[in-house]
Design an enzyme around this catalytic site. Sequence first.
Site, PDB file in Angstrom:
ATOM      1  N   ASP A  60      -3.632  -9.951  -8.615  1.00  0.00           N
ATOM      2  CA  ASP A  60      -3.936  -9.078  -9.753  1.00  0.00           C
ATOM      3  C   ASP A  60      -2.767  -8.230 -10.259  1.00  0.00           C
ATOM      4  O   ASP A  60      -2.358  -8.314 -11.414  1.00  0.00           O
ATOM      5  CB  ASP A  60      -5.143  -8.187  -9.436  1.00  0.00           C
ATOM      6  N   THR A  88      -0.822   0.653 -10.557  1.00  0.00           N
ATOM      7  CA  THR A  88      -2.076  -0.003 -10.177  1.00  0.00           C
ATOM      8  C   THR A  88      -2.994   0.907  -9.366  1.00  0.00           C
ATOM      9  O   THR A  88      -4.144   0.559  -9.127  1.00  0.00           O
ATOM     10  CB  THR A  88      -1.778  -1.297  -9.397  1.00  0.00           C
ATOM     11  N   GLU A  94     -19.173  -6.937  -5.922  1.00  0.00           N
ATOM     12  CA  GLU A  94     -17.766  -7.199  -5.612  1.00  0.00           C
ATOM     13  C   GLU A  94     -17.346  -8.593  -6.063  1.00  0.00           C
ATOM     14  O   GLU A  94     -16.266  -8.783  -6.606  1.00  0.00           O
ATOM     15  CB  GLU A  94     -17.551  -7.032  -4.102  1.00  0.00           C
ATOM     16  N   GLU A 120     -11.755  -0.738 -11.270  1.00  0.00           N
ATOM     17  CA  GLU A 120     -11.193  -1.631 -12.288  1.00  0.00           C
ATOM     18  C   GLU A 120     -12.008  -1.701 -13.577  1.00  0.00           C
ATOM     19  O   GLU A 120     -11.444  -1.780 -14.679  1.00  0.00           O
ATOM     20  CB  GLU A 120     -11.006  -3.038 -11.718  1.00  0.00           C
ATOM     21  N   GLU A 143       0.824  -1.210   0.000  1.00  0.00           N
ATOM     22  CA  GLU A 143       0.000   0.000   0.000  1.00  0.00           C
ATOM     23  C   GLU A 143       0.857   1.259   0.000  1.00  0.00           C
ATOM     24  O   GLU A 143       0.530   2.253  -0.661  1.00  0.00           O
ATOM     25  CB  GLU A 143      -0.944   0.000   1.207  1.00  0.00           C
TER      26      GLU A 143
END
EC number: 3.2.1.-
Length: 600
Positions: free
Chosen positions: A332, A590, A449, A503, A196
Amino acid sequence: MARLRTRHIALCAIIVLGIFFFLPREYASSYRPHFSYGTSHRTGTFALARYMNDRSHSPAIAAKNSSFDWSSVRFTHPPPLEPTLPPPVARRPRIQYHFEPDHANIAAIQERRRLEVKRVFQKSWASYRAKAWMKDALKPISGEYVDQFSGWAATLVDSLDTLWMMGMRDEFYEAVEAVATIDFGKSTAATVNTFETCIRYLGGLIAAYDLSGHAVLLQKAVEVGDLLYAGFNTENGMPVDFIHFETAKEGTGLQVESQVVSASPGTITLEFSRLSQLTGNSKYYAAVSQVMDLFYQNQNATRLPGMWPMTVSMSKKDVVFGYQFTIGGNADSLYEYLPKAHALLGSADASSVKYEIMSRFFMDTAMESLFFRPMIPGNEDILISGNCDVLQDGAHLDPESEHLSCFIGGLFALGGRLFSNDEYLDVGAKLARGCAYAYKSFPTGIMPERYNMVICPGENHRQGCSWNETAFAAEAANRPEYKEELPKGFTTAKDPRYILRPEAIESIFILWRITGDASYRETAWEMFQAVAKATDTKYANAAIMDVNAAGGGAKEDYMESFWMAETLKYFYLCFADTDLISLDDFVLNTEAHPFRLSKI
């Protein structure tokens, strides 16, 4: 008049030369200004004047050094300093469609849409500034705040480049002044999440610097980069998933975790490589190269050759032992960074050629083992990305998908252009349309989700099938989570929430920029209207608990920083001038932070 015009031109030339003289050398060599922020102007003196005005009013801001100098740590286990950073890329294939200006009526529509997205962003930003300034995240219902990412103002740093793109210069420089005071020597948590911190803080600072050229942003990026570099002070050279903050300062070495999600060590390449490009210090690139070499050397040794399992052991340097494979959560961005690292670094150097090789290998494997065509009433030509479990009796495709997987359509389209592969581009378009289909299928106009669909039967399931009510009912009966009120074609909405994720619109944006197909812009507008309506609160926007319920059901008092860093940014870029953050000039990390592509 002619003489006056000549003087103005000369004055502009002097200003331009001055800007380039004072920019850092690497930055100046690759910098290409973007003259407009709307949809109707691409070139011309008016747009140039706006741009020059933006740059010439850059205030002098001095950074306050953090209370601890992370570059001063003396490592017990110093990472190797090889390989060195490869040279800038001489030539890249064209990525973005060659756009022509919109007709006046179309441009006016897109301009109204752009301004509406900006309005929603401005509301969120104003509430963050008033209620949660210098905190990590705003709670959009109560107006309170939360610090969950070390207390370094995650939303503020994450939103810097969006402020710049939207032309909010006063707000941008106010935020830069705040960034200058952040103390990366202190943390509200005992441990710092490497993943993060890398994508939000380091990525946010680098991108804001790449756009504005303000030196204080690069200085703070180096502070964060050196903090994260301390996470490589381990016996085997692999990074820790969580940096024990105070122990890391001592330099005595950190203990690598026995098991982590594969996305965590796999999502450092872009940030560290770009930091090396900007500073001229190869140590960041060298450190992450050791990690990616481990994945590269074992790509053919896993149970699903070409892909890596959802969890890996960095302490044992084992990236092959697992049996669960996905393009979604936990894995991902490991895959996302492979084509993007190739875009940033090229393949002319021995240390960077692996990114193209790994990209092609995983993309071929994913097409064969993860993507499926669902059985749906209209038999639309779409693809969904599922999961794959490789057991003793072979590989089993699980038709469960999730919002996090929706980035893959855009990534395949990008790969199609990077590697001159039309099949990748075609598959990417079908995957992007698959997520758009999931959005429009639910009452709120938003996808859940996590959900399940039915795979078209037969070995050639990607060729499509006709709707079969009996077959669908049989599949649905095998799902305990099935509810009759679900849209036809969906057997579950296992997690019915929408938590402001980006996304799906990310892929729609990339397909729009790559193909120039205006239908993607229309899809983006439909998605935006649905999201903005369902998530709106007094202060900003909140996660909703059930996309299958009227109005989205109850709301959760939480707003991730990626709402302003990613989701609204991608919506905005769908309607803004296509020269703004051109895919030929930038690659996005990302967290949707654009890194400038260095060129000779």
